[in-house]
Design an enzyme around this catalytic site. Structure first.
Site, short mmCIF file in Angstrom:
data_model
loop_
_atom_site.label_atom_id
_atom_site.label_comp_id
_atom_site.label_asym_id
_atom_site.label_seq_id
_atom_site.Cartn_x
_atom_site.Cartn_y
_atom_site.Cartn_z
N LYS A 62 99.37 16.31 2.54
CA LYS A 62 98.10 16.48 2.81
C LYS A 62 97.12 15.57 1.68
O LYS A 62 97.34 15.71 0.88
CB LYS A 62 97.95 18.07 2.68
N SER A 93 97.49 19.56 -1.22
CA SER A 93 97.90 20.91 -0.78
C SER A 93 99.17 21.26 -1.73
O SER A 93 99.89 20.44 -2.07
CB SER A 93 98.33 20.81 0.61
N GLN A 146 61.85 40.39 -10.98
CA GLN A 146 62.77 39.89 -12.03
C GLN A 146 64.09 39.24 -10.98
O GLN A 146 64.69 38.48 -11.38
CB GLN A 146 63.20 40.85 -12.79
N LYS A 177 64.85 35.08 -10.53
CA LYS A 177 65.60 33.88 -11.11
C LYS A 177 66.96 33.79 -10.69
O LYS A 177 67.31 32.46 -10.85
CB LYS A 177 65.58 34.22 -12.57
N ASN A 200 53.69 39.42 -17.77
CA ASN A 200 53.60 39.28 -16.28
C ASN A 200 53.00 37.80 -16.02
O ASN A 200 53.41 37.03 -15.07
CB ASN A 200 52.76 40.13 -15.66
N THR A 206 77.40 13.44 21.58
CA THR A 206 76.80 14.86 21.95
C THR A 206 77.72 15.73 22.48
O THR A 206 78.73 15.22 22.90
CB THR A 206 75.45 14.44 23.17
N HIS A 207 77.32 17.10 21.97
CA HIS A 207 78.48 17.93 22.41
C HIS A 207 79.75 17.55 21.78
O HIS A 207 80.97 18.05 22.34
CB HIS A 207 78.75 18.43 23.84
N GLU A 245 84.01 20.17 2.30
CA GLU A 245 84.01 21.63 3.16
C GLU A 245 83.14 22.54 2.25
O GLU A 245 82.59 23.54 2.65
CB GLU A 245 85.61 22.07 2.91
N ASN A 300 92.91 16.71 1.16
CA ASN A 300 92.14 17.33 2.00
C ASN A 300 90.58 16.88 1.53
O ASN A 300 90.23 16.49 0.41
CB ASN A 300 92.34 18.88 1.68
N TYR A 350 52.38 42.75 -10.06
CA TYR A 350 54.04 42.73 -10.72
C TYR A 350 54.73 44.03 -10.47
O TYR A 350 54.42 45.21 -10.71
CB TYR A 350 53.73 42.23 -12.18
N SER A 379 67.17 41.06 -18.60
CA SER A 379 67.25 39.93 -17.73
C SER A 379 67.63 38.73 -18.69
O SER A 379 67.81 37.48 -18.34
CB SER A 379 66.11 39.61 -16.92
N1 ARG Z 1 62.03 39.97 -17.40
C1 ARG Z 1 60.78 40.25 -16.54
C2 ARG Z 1 60.96 39.38 -15.08
O1 ARG Z 1 61.71 38.51 -15.20
C3 ARG Z 1 59.53 39.52 -17.30
C4 ARG Z 1 58.38 40.46 -16.82
C5 ARG Z 1 58.27 41.84 -17.11
N2 ARG Z 1 57.07 42.65 -17.16
C6 ARG Z 1 57.06 43.74 -17.13
N3 ARG Z 1 55.75 44.15 -17.17
N4 ARG Z 1 57.99 44.55 -17.35
O2 ARG Z 1 60.47 39.54 -14.28
#
Ligand code: ARG
Length: 463
Positions: free
Chosen positions: A286, A280, A325, A328, A113, A158-159, A293, A288, A320, A26
């Site tokens: 045009k 355009s 993961q 994010k 964790n 309305t509508h 949008e 736009n 956990y 990650s």
């Molecule tokens: N990269 C992991 C996450 O974003 C971190 C936690 C990983 N923990 C583990 N026990 N593998 O969630």
């Protein structure tokens, strides 16, 4: 460290498969939490020293190493190593390279964790507040445009059918109040984000004399977790932030949709600034409303992030699981999307020109005063249902070509010339006097209340 360089390599025979690493890592996206990761480590190390787990030299050398890693990451010279699965392992690996003896102690009593939950809460605390501030900036733009709109008025719908005239300021503030609820919701979410999970360890706390309250204090959290299992598995704050952003996105989308309509030749209510519109590639004439949008389109993506993440969460057992993961990328993307959209939409609304004559022309359509005519009859003692019927019949006659509505109203025994004056330009909107309504008098009071609401949001956000 073994072949792959993983921090957990001790128990493993050989390094991880390439496909596992590609799926599992990650670092490419969570490295944007490096500031928070280092901040969390500083607090943890400080606490470890205070409770006697680290001596002063160890603390100092780890803190110095953390400073160096932060500089390397901020300046872009940080070089990830193959075993750097995520930001937490990357920072620890580099700290240990810089301070080989003390570095080995940085992870004492801590797990990724509780670390990742801490980092992400710190990140959300910062980001959501900044986004709420940007919403307030946009509210101020709407307020400024509403204040300078004076007594301009337009037909409200309305509508998507012309209904009754309202002041332009009232219409603009309708969007402003939706944004006020967004800010309020984000501030409330921030309250629930503000809980430190650090000290929960992997899931069950620790046999070491850790002090979770102290790390919470050092990190500026307002509260400490109550349950270690919940602390490491709870991502409600991410779901909540995604909801706040999705609903905000829906509000921005609705503003966008109106600007698209208003800028069309059919409405002609606004002229967009060249800097905030596009052309355009084929049709030279045009202009736009792409920003509007995209504001409308991005809402789909924000709703997708919310529903996607809720789906990720729904089947997870405590505590956990690596599924978490997946919190994010949607969160980061939702924040980036809302930030860009707010800035562009704010620029578009700040610079567009309201075509108040076209608005007034639409609003002065005599049919838009039909409710006022019925209310005129009510003021003279007629039950509303009968009044509605009388005016409805006149509208039908006008549409059938029996005369213009003003002519028919003037000639009507119950209505007459006095009632017909309700259809004169600007008369209907001026007639609307009740609190929170669309006439100029209630709009003036509304502008005051909206200004006060923006001022108090600014206070909440320490702006
Ligand atoms: N990269 C992991 C996450 O974003 C971190 C936690 C990983 N923990 C583990 N026990 N593998 O969630």
């Amino acid at each position: 460290m073994s072949e792959g360089g993983q921090l957990w390599a001790g128990r493993f025979d050989g390094g991880p498969a390439e496909a596992l690493q590609a799926l599992n890592d990650s670092l490419p996206f969570d490295r944007r939490m490096f500031v928070q990761d280092i901040q969390g480590s500083r607090a943890h190390v400080t606490m470890l020293a205070e409770v006697g787990i680290l001596n002063d030299n160890e603390r100092t050398s780890i803190l110095d190493a953390l400073d160096q890693v932060e500089d390397e990451m901020a300046s872009g010279v940080f070089a990830p190593a193959p075993g750097d699965e995520d930001i937490h392992t990357a920072v620890e690996r580099r700290v240990t390279e810089i301070a080989p003896d003390a570095g080995g102690k940085i992870h004492t009593g801590r797990s990724r964790n509780d670390q990742v939950a801490t980092d992400l809460r710190l990140w959300v605390k910062h980001e959501l507040r900044e986004l709420a501030q940007l919403v307030v900036v946009f509210q101020e733009t709407l307020l400024g445009r509403a204040e300078s709109a004076g007594d301009a008025y337009l037909p409200a719908y309305t509508h998507l059918q012309q209904a009754q005239p309202v002041t332009l300021a009232h219409h603009l503030l309708a969007h402003g109040w939706a944004l006020a609820r967004d800010v309020e919701r984000m501030v409330q979410t921030l309250d629930r984000v503000d809980v430190s999970p650090l000290g929960a360890g992997a899931l069950a706390g620790s046999s070491l004399p850790l002090d979770p309250e102290r790390t919470a204090e050092l990190l500026g959290f307002g509260a400490v977790f109550d349950n270690s299992l919940d602390a490491v598995s709870d991502r409600d704050f991410v779901a909540e932030a995604l909801f706040d952003l999705a609903l905000l996105g829906v509000h921005l989308s609705r503003i966008g949709e109106e600007l698209i309509l208003w800028s069309s030749a059919e409405f002609g209510f606004v002229t967009l600034d060249d800097g905030f519109s596009t052309g355009s590639s084929m049709m030279p004439q045009k202009k736009n409303p792409d920003i509007a949008e995209l504001a409308r389109g991005k809402a789909g993506r924000l709703i997708g992030h919310l529903t996607g993440f809720l789906t990720t969460l729904k089947g997870l057992p405590l505590t956990y699981n690596k599924d978490l993961q997946e919190d994010k990328e949607p969160l980061f993307d939702a924040c980036d999307t809302v930030r860009l959209t707010l800035l562009a939409l704010d620029g578009m609304v700040s610079t567009l020109i309201f075509q108040t004559e076209a608005m007034a022309a639409g609003a002065d359509n005599p049919f838009a005063a039909a409710t006022d005519l019925a209310e005129y009859l009510v003021n003279n003692g007629m039950p509303f249902r009968s009044a509605h019927h009388v005016v409805g019949a006149l509208v039908r006659a006008a549409l059938a070509g029996e005369g213009s509505l003003p002519e028919l109203v003037s000639a009507d025994p119950d209505l007459g010339p006095e009632a017909a004056r309700l259809m004169e330009p600007g008369a209907s909107v001026a007639n609307r006097t009740t609190r929170g309504g669309g006439g100029p008098a209630p709009t003036a009071a509304e502008l005051e209340r909206f200004g006060a609401s923006v001022a108090s949001a600014k206070q909440d956000l320490r702006l």
